[in-house]
Write an enzyme that holds these catalytic residues in place. Structure first.
Site, PDB file in Angstrom:
ATOM      1  N   PHE A 344       0.567  -1.336   0.059  1.00 34.37           N
ATOM      2  CA  PHE A 344       0.034  -0.147   0.002  1.00 34.37           C
ATOM      3  C   PHE A 344       0.937   1.169  -0.010  1.00 34.37           C
ATOM      4  CE2 PHE A 344      -2.496  -3.210   2.325  1.00 34.37           C
ATOM      5  CZ  PHE A 344      -3.833  -2.944   1.610  1.00 34.37           C
ATOM      6  N   ASP A 345       0.402   2.339  -0.803  1.00 34.33           N
ATOM      7  CA  ASP A 345       0.978   3.539  -0.553  1.00 34.33           C
ATOM      8  C   ASP A 345       0.241   4.031   0.695  1.00 34.33           C
ATOM      9  OD1 ASP A 345       2.091   6.287  -1.147  1.00 34.33           O
ATOM     10  OD2 ASP A 345       0.384   6.967  -1.692  1.00 34.33           O
ATOM     11  N   LYS A 346       0.836   5.217   1.455  1.00 34.50           N
ATOM     12  CA  LYS A 346       0.232   5.726   2.617  1.00 34.50           C
ATOM     13  C   LYS A 346      -0.734   6.956   2.174  1.00 34.50           C
ATOM     14  CE  LYS A 346       2.165   8.552   5.452  1.00 34.50           C
ATOM     15  NZ  LYS A 346       1.136   9.818   5.610  1.00 34.50           N
ATOM     16  N   VAL A 546      -1.402  -1.082  -4.168  1.00 30.38           N
ATOM     17  CA  VAL A 546      -2.349  -0.106  -3.883  1.00 30.38           C
ATOM     18  C   VAL A 546      -1.833   1.610  -3.794  1.00 30.38           C
ATOM     19  CG1 VAL A 546      -4.597   0.523  -2.766  1.00 30.38           C
ATOM     20  CG2 VAL A 546      -3.839  -1.870  -2.719  1.00 30.38           C
ATOM     21  N   ASP A 548      -2.313   5.866  -5.121  1.00 29.34           N
ATOM     22  CA  ASP A 548      -3.150   7.046  -5.538  1.00 29.34           C
ATOM     23  C   ASP A 548      -2.325   8.176  -6.207  1.00 29.34           C
ATOM     24  OD1 ASP A 548      -1.749   8.151  -3.311  1.00 29.34           O
ATOM     25  OD2 ASP A 548      -3.605   9.619  -3.280  1.00 29.34           O
TER      26      ASP A 548
END
Length: 655
Positions: A344-346, A546, A548
């Site tokens: 995951f990106d944060k 994941v 954004d």
């Protein structure tokens, strides 16, 4: 598939980019009309034959183009086999069966190619990050120059609230820079000029507070930047290169399909040709041998096989769309079900993506509301993003508003802010600001501040009348749904959940602990994220990423399945991603993984059904134990079973 796609879109777009899909639908329409005329009317068969012929034209158009290209190169594939089967069916008078074969096959292809050119779009979106021109300082003049014409050691002027045009070092001015497009950092970063630029170390070794990247956004102050990288070598250009390299790699599924076609199609063609001459060794006429050969050709045509995966993919994609999830193609839908590790990106993915006030702690004679009012009066006059976040949250939380009591506000780059409030000096900032103002910080206060910093907060001291009166902290908070989502992922068999972030390791560790991640990796630039993904792939074979933001694009492109947060995601993340959570709901992740697993199970069932029927029909028709009517009935029956099985996905219940 890619070759067929190119044929469908290489100069034959009569009705726009979806011409192939429209042709498949028209094939089905004319097939239905002709069938109804033949079966339920007293009209001449010539009219029905006209309808079938038109259906043949629309159904075979793109298949013939593709098959002819392959034949010229000496290759025969399923496209050729389908055309031969349809032509054979027409030759023996089975027009409806031939048209149905073409309709189902062309529809399957058209649906597979509906969402295309992903790599091209992702590269275009990345390229749009950088401004097209830069203001170059030449003596006392400023000249507007195309970024491609920038030279090393040029000095460019970056005005407030504009994009930075090149990677370089600040030589004049100080500002706050939003680096989220490149590094993914949630908080804007204070940047200041480097005094001595004569003997610069390598770009990567320069103190980060002096360095800026192309595509990042300058804050409220004008700065001058010494260009240290040509446009083709900038961070953005590297991202473009990474994405384009990864996107051009063929998937294992594509290679497997090609291998299957290479042996299956020539084998069927050889068998059919040999059966045409069966009358030489069997007591039957040439007409009977030809009929048998064409029956075998129809039986061996992998129509159910051709539609088995696209129908399941289409149903799975449609079901996902009902819950606001966009899945781009069958590979992503299949692969997602095999994932046991997710990176995951944060910022904006596991967190809200914007700083929020987390603590306001009175340490002196002020009570909480008085401290809140003091901080609000000062921060309300600042344009710094953190100051705006603090002021906004104070107004909301304490139902107070500024009375404009603060004056002489002075932002001190990298330290904080000072002002005058009720004729006394106020300082809000880090320990360095307090020490430079000769304000004593007690050991207890230092411990409290360090505890906040360790837990991922950005903490600031508040001093009034040369005494520390409070602590204020802000943080990019975890999404409210993050904890529950990660629990559900663990429950469905996701073993490892790892955060990759450009933020400090302390911030990553704090968030990871709060929401239940397996581990967190901080201080990562885009290329570091790519390296981290490579390491995870070596260990776990298949992983999902994941993200954004643009900085996630190369890592997302390298991962087995890339998942973009929709509303919060950049254009490039959406274009690069295989899966997009369009409503920006991370809680949809467990659902889409479960749906993927069910889709994969149904695809396996469909392939077993279609190959089973072909495996049964081919020997039966070779032995002449059935006629073309029965062969087509079983053949098309298997196709209907396969499609109905796939449609079950539309009723799949969210977990």
């Amino acid at each position: 598939m890619k070759d067929h796609q190119d044929g469908a879109h290489g100069g034959h777009q009569f009705l726009g980019k979806n011409t192939e899909l429209y042709f498949a639908v028209l094939c089905g329409v004319f097939l239905l009309v002709a069938f109804l005329i033949e079966m339920f009317s007293q009209l001449s068969f010539a009219l029905a034959l006209t309808g079938y012929s038109i259906a043949y034209f629309f159904g075979a158009y793109f298949i013939v183009i593709e098959a002819s290209k392959k034949i010229i190169k000496g290759g025969f594939d399923i496209d050729f086999l389908m055309i031969a089967a349809a032509a054979g069916a027409a030759y023996i008078g089975s027009w409806a069966e031939g048209a149905l074969l073409l309709f189902l096959f062309s529809l399957g292809h058209a649906l597979e190619h509906y969402a295309m050119n992903k790599a091209k779009k992702s590269i275009e979106a990345l390229g749009n990050l950088s401004p097209k021109t830069a203001l170059v300082k030449k003596g006392d003049q400023l000249e507007d120059v195309a970024i491609e014409a920038l030279q090393l050691k040029d000095i460019i002027v970056v005005k407030p609230n504009t994009k930075i045009a090149a990677d370089g070092v600040i030589v004049s001015g100080s500002s706050t820079v939003n680096q989220a497009p490149i590094t993914g950092e949630s908080m804007p970063v204070d940047k200041t000029y480097l005094q001595d630029t004569k003997d610069l170390p390598s770009f990567i070794d320069i103190d980060k507070k002096h360095v800026v990247f192309a595509g990042t956004i300058n804050g409220d102050h004008s700065i001058e930047v010494l260009v240290l990288k040509l446009t083709k070598d900038s961070t953005v250009s590297r991202l473009v290169k990474m994405v384009s390299e990864v996107e051009t790699q063929k998937s294992p599924t594509q290679r497997l399909t090609k291998k299957f076609e290479k042996w299956y199609v020539p084998l069927v063609i050889l068998l059919v040709v040999l059966l045409c001459f069966a009358y030489l060794v069997v007591d039957e006429t040439f007409s009977e041998s030809l009929y048998r050969a064409i029956t075998v050709l129809v039986a061996a045509s992998p129509c159910a096989l051709a539609i088995s995966t696209p129908s399941a993919v289409l149903s799975g994609v449609a079901r996902a769309a009902q819950d606001g999830v966009l899945i781009k193609g069958g590979r992503a839908l299949e692969d997602l079900g095999e994932i046991t590790t997710i990176a995951f990106d944060k910022t904006g993915t596991l967190t809200e993506g914007k700083p929020k006030l987390t603590n306001i702690l009175p340490l002196g004679n002020f009570d909480e509301v008085e401290l809140a009012r003091l901080v609000l009066e000062v921060e309300n006059l600042s344009n710094h993003p953190l100051a705006k976040a603090i002021a906004s949250d104070l107004k909301t939380k304490y139902k107070i508003d500024s009375q404009n009591k603060a004056t002489n506000v002075n932002a001190i780059q990298g330290k904080g802010i000072t002002a005058t409030y009720e004729n006394h000096k106020v300082s809000i900032g880090n320990a360095t600001l307090m020490e430079s103002s000769e304000i004593t910080i007690s050991e207890k206060t230092r411990l409290e501040m360090n505890a906040l910093l360790k837990n991922g907060h950005t903490a600031m001291l508040v001093a009034y009348k040369q005494e520390i009166v409070g602590l204020v902290s802000v943080m990019d908070l975890p999404r409210k749904t993050a904890v529950d989502t990660l629990k559900r992922l663990k429950a469905i068999g996701i073993k490892r959940m790892i955060m990759l972030t450009g933020d400090h390791q302390n911030v990553g560790d704090a968030i990871a602990k709060q929401i239940g991640l397996t581990e967190a990796k901080g201080n990562l630039l885009p290329e570091d994220k790519v390296d981290a993904i490579k390491t995870l792939i070596k260990r776990d074979k298949k992983i999902a990423m994941v993200g954004d933001g643009v900085n996630d694009a190369p890592a997302m492109a390298l991962s087995t399945v890339s998942i973009a947060m929709g509303a919060a995601g950049s254009d490039v993340a959406l274009e690069t991603a295989d899966v997009a959570l369009m409503s920006d709901k991370i809680e949809n992740l467990p659902f889409v993984i479960s749906l993927s697993r069910e889709s994969k199970r149904i695809i396996k069932q469909n392939i077993a059904i279609s190959l089973g029927v072909v495996g049964l029909l081919v020997p039966v028709t070779i032995l002449g134990l059935t006629n073309i009517g029965v062969a087509v009935a079983f053949h098309e029956g298997s196709t209907i079973v396969v499609v109905l099985n796939a449609l079950r996905l539309l009723r799949y219940k969210s977990i």
